[in-house]
Scaffold this active site. Structure first.
Site: not given
Length: 335
Positions: A39, A75, A106-108, A177, A195, A256, A280
């Site tokens: 991060h 990422t 794929t990142g944030e 995907a 989840k 988010k 969670r």
């Protein structure tokens, strides 16, 4: 069944020196792997941390001798050029043979937008990830590589220092995907716990198996890694309260997805009640019941469980898991 149990070092919660000490303790406590998120900014502004992952992995590798070390996830598409990641992880692979894992995703927005980078829609982020993996592997396998992709390119590039055995690439995903892509091309698949159970049974695992089938691969060819969020303490109120720092995890993906400021993320998270914050996590007060709940993910077919404890006393967590939880898991499920 061969299982591995790992430790998730919380780079969003602790500084680099504390994390390094915890990573060393994890090996001593009997964990098989140590993973770190990558991060640029943490989920929470107050009390948050975001040490650089790549130098930290080198330091951890130098102070340990056995545990696998890696990212969950990095990422390789915006802050880093994929060729730089190919070089960095090849170097780590040379220094710590067969101990390094490159986990990618794929990142944030939290990590990328603050640097002034455009934040594309999910389909483009997916295509960037797929292309970056292709470029990384091309650089690991060839010399004088020229690569002309849609998003990335290199000219006459060579990674000169490479390990004898290629660093495995794991794809982190929470949608079908990218999960299907993991089944087709990755060495491992990473997802997170807590989840709706139907997401795993009806969407993610079928997508993984579909990817494996399309590539003509067997189930054992891809490591299945579940990052399991756990909060164990004999006192339930304490076990619940431990999760509070990680309240942003309980926000929906829609809440988010485009948030790039830890202050804004923190404000959104503060509105959540503690029961929702803890939703969670596997919150337990009894070790046998705790192991039983963890076992649900083993029963689904996950063979590499990486435990993320939300509390600030990580030494207590590592000691408790090393003496009470890991032995129970190994006794029940084999190792």
């Amino acid at each position: 069944m061969t299982l591995r149990f790992g430790y998730k070092a919380s780079s969003e919660q602790f500084g680099p020196n504390e994390l390094l000490r915890f990573g060393v303790l994890a090996e001593q406590a009997g964990f098989d792997s140590v993973f770190l998120s990558d991060h640029f900014q943490p989920w929470m502004h107050e009390g948050g941390h975001a040490p650089a992952t790549l130098p930290w992995l080198g330091a951890l590798g130098a102070q340990t001798s056995r545990v696998l070390i890696g990212t969950s996830v990095l990422t390789p598409t915006f802050r880093y050029h994929p060729a730089v990641i190919a070089q960095e992880f090849a170097t780590l692979g040379v220094m710590f043979p067969e101990r390094v894992i490159l986990g990618v995703g794929t990142g944030e927005a939290l990590n990328e937008v603050t640097l002034g980078l455009a934040w594309p829609d999910p389909p483009e982020r997916f295509q960037r990830l797929k292309e970056s993996i292709g470029l990384i592997r091309a650089l690991w396998r060839g010399e004088r590589v020229t690569f002309d992709g849609t998003y990335y390119s290199v000219r006459d590039a060579t990674v000169y220092d490479r390990p004898d055995r290629e660093v495995p690439i794991y794809i982190g995903a929470s949608g079908p995907a990218a999960t299907r892509l993991a089944g087709r091309i990755a060495d491992g698949y990473i997802t997170t716990s807590g989840k709706d159970p139907a997401l795993y049974t009806d969407t993610l695992l079928p997508a993984l198996h579909d990817g494996l089938s399309k590539a003509g691969r067997g189930v054992d060819e891809v490591d299945t890694l579940m990052e399991v969020k756990v909060s164990y303490h004999p006192d339930r109120a304490t076990a619940l309260e431990k999760t509070r720092f990680w309240a942003p995890l309980a926000l929906s993906p829609q809440q988010k997805r485009d948030v790039h400021d830890p202050l804004q993320m923190q404000q959104l998270a503060k509105q959540l009640p503690i029961e929702q914050v803890a939703s969670r996590f596997i919150v337990s007060t009894d070790p046998d019941e705790h192991v039983e709940q963890i076992g649900r993910y083993i029963d689904l077919g996950f063979r590499h469980l990486v435990f993320h404890d939300p509390g600030f006393d990580q030494e207590e967590f590592l000691h408790t898991y090393g003496t009470e939880i890991l032995p129970r898991l190994r006794a029940k499920y084999g190792q």
